[in-house]
Design a protein around this motif. Structure first.
Motif, PDB file in Angstrom:
ATOM      1  N   GLN A  64       0.834  -1.198   0.000  1.00 49.46           N
ATOM      2  CA  GLN A  64       0.000   0.000   0.000  1.00 49.46           C
ATOM      3  C   GLN A  64       0.870   1.249   0.000  1.00 49.46           C
ATOM      4  O   GLN A  64       0.569   2.220  -0.701  1.00 49.46           O
ATOM      5  N   ALA A  65       1.946   1.232   0.767  1.00 49.91           N
ATOM      6  CA  ALA A  65       2.842   2.393   0.836  1.00 49.91           C
ATOM      7  C   ALA A  65       3.475   2.669  -0.521  1.00 49.91           C
ATOM      8  O   ALA A  65       3.607   3.823  -0.941  1.00 49.91           O
ATOM      9  N   PHE A  66       3.853   1.604  -1.225  1.00 44.54           N
ATOM     10  CA  PHE A  66       4.466   1.775  -2.543  1.00 44.54           C
ATOM     11  C   PHE A  66       3.486   2.398  -3.528  1.00 44.54           C
ATOM     12  O   PHE A  66       3.838   3.317  -4.272  1.00 44.54           O
ATOM     13  N   VAL A  67       2.245   1.918  -3.520  1.00 45.16           N
ATOM     14  CA  VAL A  67       1.223   2.461  -4.403  1.00 45.16           C
ATOM     15  C   VAL A  67       0.935   3.917  -4.053  1.00 45.16           C
ATOM     16  O   VAL A  67       0.786   4.771  -4.938  1.00 45.16           O
ATOM     17  N   GLU A  68       0.874   4.218  -2.756  1.00 44.28           N
ATOM     18  CA  GLU A  68       0.617   5.593  -2.331  1.00 44.28           C
ATOM     19  C   GLU A  68       1.741   6.529  -2.771  1.00 44.28           C
ATOM     20  O   GLU A  68       1.487   7.682  -3.143  1.00 44.28           O
ATOM     21  N   ILE A  69       2.978   6.057  -2.736  1.00 46.75           N
ATOM     22  CA  ILE A  69       4.114   6.876  -3.189  1.00 46.75           C
ATOM     23  C   ILE A  69       3.965   7.220  -4.665  1.00 46.75           C
ATOM     24  O   ILE A  69       4.178   8.365  -5.078  1.00 46.75           O
ATOM     25  N   ILE A  70       3.570   6.219  -5.463  1.00 50.69           N
ATOM     26  CA  ILE A  70       3.386   6.452  -6.898  1.00 50.69           C
ATOM     27  C   ILE A  70       2.265   7.461  -7.138  1.00 50.69           C
ATOM     28  O   ILE A  70       2.425   8.413  -7.921  1.00 50.69           O
ATOM     29  N   ASP A  75       0.347  12.833  -8.597  1.00 54.55           N
ATOM     30  CA  ASP A  75      -0.519  13.958  -8.226  1.00 54.55           C
ATOM     31  C   ASP A  75       0.301  15.229  -8.020  1.00 54.55           C
ATOM     32  O   ASP A  75      -0.146  16.325  -8.386  1.00 54.55           O
ATOM     33  N   GLY A  76       1.500  15.080  -7.457  1.00 53.98           N
ATOM     34  CA  GLY A  76       2.366  16.243  -7.270  1.00 53.98           C
ATOM     35  C   GLY A  76       2.811  16.843  -8.598  1.00 53.98           C
ATOM     36  O   GLY A  76       2.847  18.066  -8.751  1.00 53.98           O
ATOM     37  N   GLN A  77       3.120  15.975  -9.565  1.00 55.20           N
ATOM     38  CA  GLN A  77       3.515  16.461 -10.880  1.00 55.20           C
ATOM     39  C   GLN A  77       2.352  17.176 -11.572  1.00 55.20           C
ATOM     40  O   GLN A  77       2.545  18.211 -12.212  1.00 55.20           O
ATOM     41  N   VAL A  78       1.154  16.609 -11.442  1.00 63.11           N
ATOM     42  CA  VAL A  78      -0.025  17.228 -12.046  1.00 63.11           C
ATOM     43  C   VAL A  78      -0.305  18.566 -11.379  1.00 63.11           C
ATOM     44  O   VAL A  78      -0.614  19.558 -12.063  1.00 63.11           O
ATOM     45  N   THR A  90      -5.470  13.719 -12.759  1.00 63.91           N
ATOM     46  CA  THR A  90      -4.529  12.855 -12.048  1.00 63.91           C
ATOM     47  C   THR A  90      -4.748  11.373 -12.349  1.00 63.91           C
ATOM     48  O   THR A  90      -3.781  10.656 -12.621  1.00 63.91           O
ATOM     49  N   PRO A  91      -5.990  10.856 -12.323  1.00 67.36           N
ATOM     50  CA  PRO A  91      -6.182   9.442 -12.716  1.00 67.36           C
ATOM     51  C   PRO A  91      -5.727   9.153 -14.143  1.00 67.36           C
ATOM     52  O   PRO A  91      -5.171   8.084 -14.407  1.00 67.36           O
ATOM     53  N   LEU A  92      -5.965  10.111 -15.054  1.00 66.61           N
ATOM     54  CA  LEU A  92      -5.509   9.928 -16.431  1.00 66.61           C
ATOM     55  C   LEU A  92      -3.988   9.862 -16.483  1.00 66.61           C
ATOM     56  O   LEU A  92      -3.414   8.976 -17.139  1.00 66.61           O
ATOM     57  N   ALA A  93      -3.328  10.782 -15.794  1.00 66.92           N
ATOM     58  CA  ALA A  93      -1.860  10.804 -15.776  1.00 66.92           C
ATOM     59  C   ALA A  93      -1.303   9.530 -15.151  1.00 66.92           C
ATOM     60  O   ALA A  93      -0.318   8.959 -15.640  1.00 66.92           O
ATOM     61  N   LEU A  94      -1.926   9.072 -14.069  1.00 65.96           N
ATOM     62  CA  LEU A  94      -1.490   7.839 -13.401  1.00 65.96           C
ATOM     63  C   LEU A  94      -1.623   6.643 -14.333  1.00 65.96           C
ATOM     64  O   LEU A  94      -0.715   5.806 -14.433  1.00 65.96           O
TER      65      LEU A  94
END
Length: 273
Positions: A64-70, A75-78, A90-94
């Motif tokens: 979960q921590a790894f997914v949250e980091i991604i 989201d930070g880049q967006v 953000t979901p599109l970018a992800l």
């Protein structure tokens, strides 16, 4: 190393690995590209969907921590690039980033693995005539499909932000704003320049990703073909490993560039000239 490369010649080896598994439906349909892309897309949805359903508010698990980091990174880049409502961006970018990373990573799978599996189960003769390319993003159809999808998303954002009339008016009046008779004179010029500007975006996205991944795949083929055989087995392993380590950077960087340019284009589409 491939015995095919050692006995069939480098040209034949590369030609074999550059050939798609094609099914004819009126035109050639690249079955390998479609199958790998679909499987990796479903894998991404399954992985992130399961982690989201099992997410806890307390101390997160390593997964979960790894997914949250991604997610937080994307989201930070967006957030730094797009200053509007990020709930759909953000979901599109992800999705773009992770799916392209998954597809690019297929370049790290040994070239002869599909052939070896077929040869083990069905024999050498069947394997020699079986084609399967593992890297969807080394297929121009994939990269153009992604970029064309982004293109229509950009148009949707432009119409959503400016309205159909406003978007059409902008195509005819920007970048050379004029009044009176000159507005009619410059309208065709503005339209032509805007069409070029809009078409360049998907073409550049598609060609950049395809060129880098196709080139990387070709280098793996050249290493495997030139260093085939028992004598060069160890140098071949070293060369492939070195290129693979460097190629990891390309895999991540190309996914990031495609993702961040998509967000930049969306931000530009919602702004007025």
């Amino acid at each position: 190393m491939s015995t095919e490369a050692a006995t069939g010649g480098l040209n034949e080896y590369i030609a074999h690995h550059l050939t798609h598994n094609v099914v004819t439906f009126g035109t050639g349909f690249h079955l390998d590209t479609w199958a790998v892309s679909l499987a990796l897309g479903l894998l991404f949805v399954l992985w992130f969907g399961l982690k989201a359903r099992k997410a806890t508010a307390g101390v997160p698990s390593k997964g979960q921590a790894f997914v949250e980091i991604i997610v937080e990174f994307i989201d930070g880049q967006v957030k730094d690039t797009f200053h509007g409502d990020r709930r759909t961006v953000t979901p599109l970018a992800l999705t773009i980033f992770m799916w392209i990373v998954f597809m690019n990573t297929m370049d790290l799978i040994p070239l002869d693995l599909p052939g070896w599996l077929v040869q083990t189960t069905a024999g050498h003769e069947v394997a020699h005539h079986t084609y399967f390319r593992m890297v969807p993003t080394a297929d121009l159809n994939t990269t153009f499909a992604l970029s064309v999808s982004v293109f229509f998303i950009l148009i949707g954002h432009a119409i959503s932000a400016k309205g159909g009339f406003g978007f059409g008016k902008e195509l005819l009046t920007a970048p050379f704003h004029a009044h009176g008779p000159m507005a009619f004179v410059l309208a065709p010029v503005n339209l032509f320049m805007n069409i070029i500007e809009w078409l360049v975006k998907p073409v550049s996205l598609a060609m950049r990703l395809f060129g880098n991944m196709y080139g990387g795949e070709l280098v793996f083929m050249l290493i495997a073909g030139l260093l085939a055989g028992w004598v060069t087995f160890v140098p071949g392993i070293i060369a492939n490993t070195a290129w693979a380590i460097f190629h990891i950077l390309i895999i991540l960087l190309q996914a990031f560039i495609f993702m961040i340019l998509t967000v930049v284009y969306i931000a530009g589409a919602r702004e007025s000239h």
